[in-house]
Write an enzyme that holds these catalytic residues in place. Structure first.
Site, PDB file in Angstrom:
ATOM      1  N   LEU A 521      28.601  12.776   8.166  1.00 17.70           N
ATOM      2  CA  LEU A 521      27.984  13.015   6.913  1.00 17.70           C
ATOM      3  C   LEU A 521      26.704  14.005   7.532  1.00 17.70           C
ATOM      4  O   LEU A 521      26.852  14.448   6.149  1.00 17.70           O
ATOM      5  CB  LEU A 521      28.026  12.088   5.924  1.00 17.70           C
ATOM      6  CG  LEU A 521      29.378  11.572   5.824  1.00 17.70           C
ATOM      7  CD1 LEU A 521      29.192  10.175   4.802  1.00 17.70           C
ATOM      8  CD2 LEU A 521      30.522  12.882   4.870  1.00 17.70           C
ATOM      9  N   GLN A 523      22.924  13.202   9.196  1.00 23.13           N
ATOM     10  CA  GLN A 523      21.374  12.858  10.345  1.00 23.13           C
ATOM     11  C   GLN A 523      20.785  12.249   9.633  1.00 23.13           C
ATOM     12  O   GLN A 523      19.505  12.893   9.007  1.00 23.13           O
ATOM     13  CB  GLN A 523      21.083  13.771  11.382  1.00 23.13           C
ATOM     14  CG  GLN A 523      20.560  12.753  12.390  1.00 23.13           C
ATOM     15  CD  GLN A 523      21.243  11.503  13.252  1.00 23.13           C
ATOM     16  OE1 GLN A 523      22.157  11.821  13.902  1.00 23.13           O
ATOM     17  NE2 GLN A 523      20.317  10.468  14.123  1.00 23.13           N
ATOM     18  N   GLY A 524      20.696  10.811   9.079  1.00 22.52           N
ATOM     19  CA  GLY A 524      19.009  10.106   8.932  1.00 22.52           C
ATOM     20  C   GLY A 524      17.930   9.895   9.756  1.00 22.52           C
ATOM     21  O   GLY A 524      18.441  10.507  11.098  1.00 22.52           O
ATOM     22  N   PHE A 526      16.737   7.530  10.537  1.00 16.94           N
ATOM     23  CA  PHE A 526      16.992   6.204  11.565  1.00 16.94           C
ATOM     24  C   PHE A 526      18.649   6.248  12.325  1.00 16.94           C
ATOM     25  O   PHE A 526      18.923   5.305  12.259  1.00 16.94           O
ATOM     26  CB  PHE A 526      16.588   4.816  10.950  1.00 16.94           C
ATOM     27  CG  PHE A 526      14.707   4.679  10.032  1.00 16.94           C
ATOM     28  CD1 PHE A 526      14.235   4.935  10.482  1.00 16.94           C
ATOM     29  CD2 PHE A 526      15.196   4.365   8.542  1.00 16.94           C
ATOM     30  CE1 PHE A 526      13.288   4.635  10.564  1.00 16.94           C
ATOM     31  CE2 PHE A 526      13.768   4.796   8.156  1.00 16.94           C
ATOM     32  CZ  PHE A 526      12.688   5.058   8.881  1.00 16.94           C
ATOM     33  N   GLY A 527      19.344   7.064  12.090  1.00 14.01           N
ATOM     34  CA  GLY A 527      20.327   7.141  12.855  1.00 14.01           C
ATOM     35  C   GLY A 527      21.810   8.399  11.801  1.00 14.01           C
ATOM     36  O   GLY A 527      21.603   8.628  11.144  1.00 14.01           O
ATOM     37  N   PRO A 528      22.470   8.152  12.698  1.00 14.75           N
ATOM     38  CA  PRO A 528      23.437   9.116  12.053  1.00 14.75           C
ATOM     39  C   PRO A 528      24.353   8.618  10.279  1.00 14.75           C
ATOM     40  O   PRO A 528      24.597   6.898  10.449  1.00 14.75           O
ATOM     41  CB  PRO A 528      24.630  10.055  12.844  1.00 14.75           C
ATOM     42  CG  PRO A 528      24.626   8.311  14.067  1.00 14.75           C
ATOM     43  CD  PRO A 528      22.943   7.779  13.617  1.00 14.75           C
ATOM     44  N   VAL A 529      24.920   9.131   9.226  1.00 15.54           N
ATOM     45  CA  VAL A 529      25.558   7.896   8.905  1.00 15.54           C
ATOM     46  C   VAL A 529      27.531   9.023   8.971  1.00 15.54           C
ATOM     47  O   VAL A 529      27.505  10.129   9.007  1.00 15.54           O
ATOM     48  CB  VAL A 529      25.782   8.771   7.374  1.00 15.54           C
ATOM     49  CG1 VAL A 529      26.991   7.887   6.228  1.00 15.54           C
ATOM     50  CG2 VAL A 529      24.091   8.551   6.836  1.00 15.54           C
ATOM     51  N   ASP A 640      10.283   6.557  -0.998  1.00 16.24           N
ATOM     52  CA  ASP A 640      11.364   8.188  -0.036  1.00 16.24           C
ATOM     53  C   ASP A 640      11.970   8.095  -1.144  1.00 16.24           C
ATOM     54  O   ASP A 640      12.734   9.163  -0.559  1.00 16.24           O
ATOM     55  CB  ASP A 640      11.346   6.966   0.983  1.00 16.24           C
ATOM     56  CG  ASP A 640      11.716   8.707   2.187  1.00 16.24           C
ATOM     57  OD1 ASP A 640      10.856   9.256   1.466  1.00 16.24           O
ATOM     58  OD2 ASP A 640      12.514   8.516   2.924  1.00 16.24           O
TER      59      ASP A 640
END
Length: 833
Positions: A521, A523-524, A526-529, A640
């Site tokens: 979905l 890329q944050g 701290f990692g992918p979603v 945030d």
């Protein structure tokens, strides 16, 4: 002699006083032969809901006589729409022939009710329904009424009539422009009286239609239901006239429909005696609502690309035009129908069949019969001229001959349509479905086997001892002290972890197809979603923390503990977590519309966010933040808030997500300091970015930035003027000081009727981004401002970070500058302003 003089003087004074009293004490809602109004005088209905008087449209000098609801910004009827007054010398009165007339300064009639059989003595009365009626003095006979001569507004209890015998139809006609109420090119009528539909016309061409009436709703307005438009009805008076009308029993709510000069039909809603409408949105929801956009045998779907597609068994009549998105010539049949071959004496083959289209707006020109569903199908199949049929229990059997025009695919609602196809075209479809099913089964088996092998390898090489020790402490709520040097993680780890579902890695891997890229979905920081589907059909979103990311156990613990204790409709719901060796994953409810920035900053999707939806998003974010600050069991600062962290559910309702940076405050704490400044450029408050100080007002600043982005459709972290120096905040401040703040509004949502509400939101946004934290409102105050509970807003002071360079001075720390946010975080160096 003295008495005689005194009596002579007093007598005419008493006569004048008596006449004046009669004039001013008579009903305020009527005009009689002895009582008239001159510009700028008015009369109002008995409940003061509607007012009749003189007005001047925006950007015009002409004067008109009209009726408005509460204020002149809500004009619902115009008398002399094609004969404006050129000055303020107009008069409205009962003429000597009993008609209501509008006179200019030279006593010339420029408009008249023009009734030939009126009584000599008549009275004109403005009713609380907004209807202006001309009646005799006994109030028994109505000679004329404005409801039978409407302009651009459809009011409760008004009748949109159409006569079967004479063909006479009442029209609701648009203005020519915002400043010219003369008869425009768009108008509304009631058509197709056997199965009634409401049409909007552009001159002689249909522009929009409602779809057939089923006795409760118009089937071509997919979101319409008995609750949404309660009180709508279509009546046959038994004398040849059919009419549509609506009413609302809820006295706290007033609704009307307005056809604007561009052919768009708007619903305007007032609640609890408000002066301006609190809701104002279009009945047409997409380009697909334009009549016949995809031509004959074409179907329009606003969620597909391109939006027009030929029905199965049909192909574009001109491939070149179709590829150029000129769909007006529509589609033609690929294969000749078997019934036509038989008719022509050619060899026989297998019988034609029907392709079922679900949840569609059925085509125009339906023919109705009272046949049962089974008979409806057989009658259509036996008649070679029948190209489609549909059956609805409320309507009965509908069939079509010739071309199928104006089909639209809906996400919900609508009707089922059965389109006649040659047997070979139906077989092709069946073969394709069979192949897809076989491939899906084989693919599922391969994926399941691969996921199992992967899981076994991970288990074999996992750090079981370390994981079990940590997880045991996490479940029991014991203190996690591996990072005791950070006082914040010590405080968080003391919290008791509530009952929270934990998932095996294998189950999560299978749900996400082994974290396949097709399920990714986003890329944050701290990692992918990933999107996933559990075996029970539940959709999920999996946030998989990258081992190389900056978010370790501290942020993971933080997010688990914080969000698991929060329950609010505007906060994303955490379903559980997964911890296997070095893997750390959070499982959330799935948000089908992804994040706000995917709509807000994408030019192709911005139009899907009208002002009504944007305000709902703004208000939802504010209520979610208020819950975090004041109403939850924990006092939480998010730290945030940004467009990328606002997720949208299937109804476009906002939900605040990503609590990895959130901080829990003690009951008496209002402010804290951190040595590690984290967040996203453009959203951080100045005291946090410069000094590491954060509080509720830090989130208020971020909300203010987000609000201005939503209203303008622009990012804060991009230049916004020709000098390429101003941030969005600086650009807004510049326009505010120049008294030109309307230039900030996204043109896709600009509407003069909504301008006041939008400008109020901009004002609130500027108050939220003021440089000093103490001058910013709290979130509770912001919510009150948005709901107009606080009417008067104080003038804003200069925002922080008005220069764009100051936001991006350390470009090496900023991540992707692409179209959508990438959850860029963890800045450690800040440049002075």
């Amino acid at each position: 002699m003295g008495f005689f003089c005194r009596d002579t003087i007093l007598f005419p004074i008493l006569i004048i006083f008596g006449c004046s009293c009669f004039y001013f004490c008579s009903a305020k809602d009527t005009i009689t032969s002895s009582k008239y109004i001159k510009d700028p005088e008015t009369i109002s209905s008995s409940g003061s809901l509607f007012i009749l008087g003189f007005f001047t449209p925006e950007n015009s000098t002409n004067r008109y006589v009209g009726i408005w609801y509460k204020t002149q910004s809500n004009i619902v009827w115009v008398a002399n729409r094609n004969q404006p007054l050129k000055d303020s010398s107009g008069t409205v009165k009962i003429f000597e022939d009993g008609n209501l007339v509008v006179l200019n300064g030279q006593n010339q009639i420029i408009w008249s009710s023009n009734v030939s059989n009126t009584a000599v003595n008549t009275t004109c009365q403005l009713l609380d329904s907004g209807n202006l009626v001309l009646l005799d003095n006994s109030a028994e006979n109505i000679f004329w009424q404005s409801f039978e001569h409407p302009t651009d507004s459809f009011l409760p209890h008004m009748k949109l009539t159409s006569n079967k015998r004479t063909g006479e139809k009442l029209r609701i006609t648009s203005w020519t422009s915002l400043s010219d109420p003369s008869i425009g090119k768009f108008f509304i009528t009631l058509e197709r009286l056997d199965i009634p539909e409401i049409f909007i016309w552009n001159g002689t061409r249909p522009y929009w239609r409602s779809g057939p009436w089923n006795g409760r709703t118009f089937t071509g307005i997919y979101y319409m239901n008995s609750f949404y438009l309660k009180g709508f009805r279509i009546i046959d008076d038994g004398e040849g006239t059919i009419y549509s009308s609506f009413s609302f029993p809820d006295v706290t709510k007033f609704i009307l429909f307005v056809l604007d000069f561009q052919g768009v039909l708007y619903e305007k809603d007032w609640f609890n005696d408000t002066i301006q409408p609190q809701q104002n949105y279009s009945i047409q929801t997409s380009e697909c609502d334009i009549y016949g956009l995809c031509g004959s045998f074409g179907s329009c779907n606003p969620n597909s690309s391109p939006i027009c597609n030929c029905l199965r068994g049909f192909e574009p009549s001109s491939r070149m035009e179709w590829d150029m998105k000129n769909w007006t010539n529509g589609c033609v049949r690929k294969t000749t129908l078997q019934c036509e071959k038989v008719k022509d004496g050619r060899a026989q083959g297998k019988e034609d069949g029907f392709l079922k289209l679900q949840m569609v707006k059925v085509p125009d020109f339906a023919e109705r019969s009272s046949s049962s569903e089974e008979t409806c199908r057989s009658q259509c199949l036996e008649n070679c001229t029948c190209v489609a049929y549909s059956y609805s229990p409320e309507i009965g059997c509908m069939s079509w001959k010739g071309n199928l025009i104006d089909i639209q695919q809906f996400p919900i609602g609508g009707l089922d349509l059965y389109v006649r196809l040659a047997y070979s075209d139906l077989e092709k479809g069946r073969h394709v479905r069979t192949i897809i099913i076989i491939i899906a089964i084989i693919g599922t088996i391969i994926i399941a086997f691969g996921a199992y092998v992967l899981w076994k390898r991970i288990v074999k090489h996992s750090e079981r001892k370390s994981k079990n020790r940590w997880f045991s402490r996490l479940r029991k709520g014991e203190e996690y002290s591996e990072k005791a040097q950070d006082i914040n993680i010590v405080e968080l780890s003391r919290a008791k972890l509530p009952d929270l579902l934990t998932y095996d890695f294998e189950k999560v891997a299978m749900a996400t197809n082994n974290f396949d890229q097709s399920n990714k979905l986003g890329q944050g920081g701290f990692g992918p979603v990933y999107k996933g589907i559990f075996q029970d059909g539940q959709n999920i979103a999996v946030k998989r923390l990258s081992r190389a990311s900056g978010q370790g156990l501290e942020e993971f613990m933080n997010e688990v503990i914080v969000i698991s204790k929060l329950q609010h409709r505007n906060l994303v719901k955490l379903l559980g977590c997964c911890i296997e060796g070095g893997e750390k994953m959070l499982i959330y409810e799935y948000m089908p519309n992804k994040s706000l920035d995917t709509f807000l900053f994408d030019p192709s999707k911005q139009k899907l966010l009208d002002w009504r939806k944007r305000f709902i998003i703004i208000e939802g974010i504010a209520r979610g933040a208020l819950y975090l600050h004041r109403d939850s069991r924990l006092k939480i600062i998010h730290r945030d808030l940004k467009a990328g962290n606002i997720l949208l559910d299937e109804n476009m309702n906002p939900k605040i997500s990503d609590f990895g940076m959130a901080r829990i405050f003690g009951g008496s704490e209002d402010q804290a300091n951190t040595r590690r400044v984290v967040g996203t450029y453009g959203y951080m408050s100045p005291e946090y970015a410069m000094e590491g100080l954060f509080s509720e007002k830090s989130d208020v600043f971020s909300f203010g930035v987000l609000l201005l982005e939503i209203v303008s459709g622009r990012r804060n972290s991009s230049p916004h003027n020709n000098e390429d120096t101003l941030s969005l905040l600086g650009f807004a401040w510049k326009l505010w000081n120049e008294e030109n703040i309307t230039m900030l509004i996204d043109p896709k949502i600009y509407d003069t009727n909504l301008e006041k509400d939008i400008l109020r939101c901009i004002h609130i946004g500027l108050l939220c981004v003021q440089e000093l934290a103490r001058e910013r409102p709290s979130m509770s105050t912001v919510v009150s401002m948005l709901n107009s509970e606080i009417v008067n807003l104080s003038p804003p002071k200069q925002p922080a970070f008005i220069q764009w360079q100051s936001l991006l001075c350390s470009t090496s720390n900023e991540g992707s500058q692409g179209l959508f946010s990438n959850n860029t975080v963890s800045i450690t160096e800040i440049c002075g302003r």
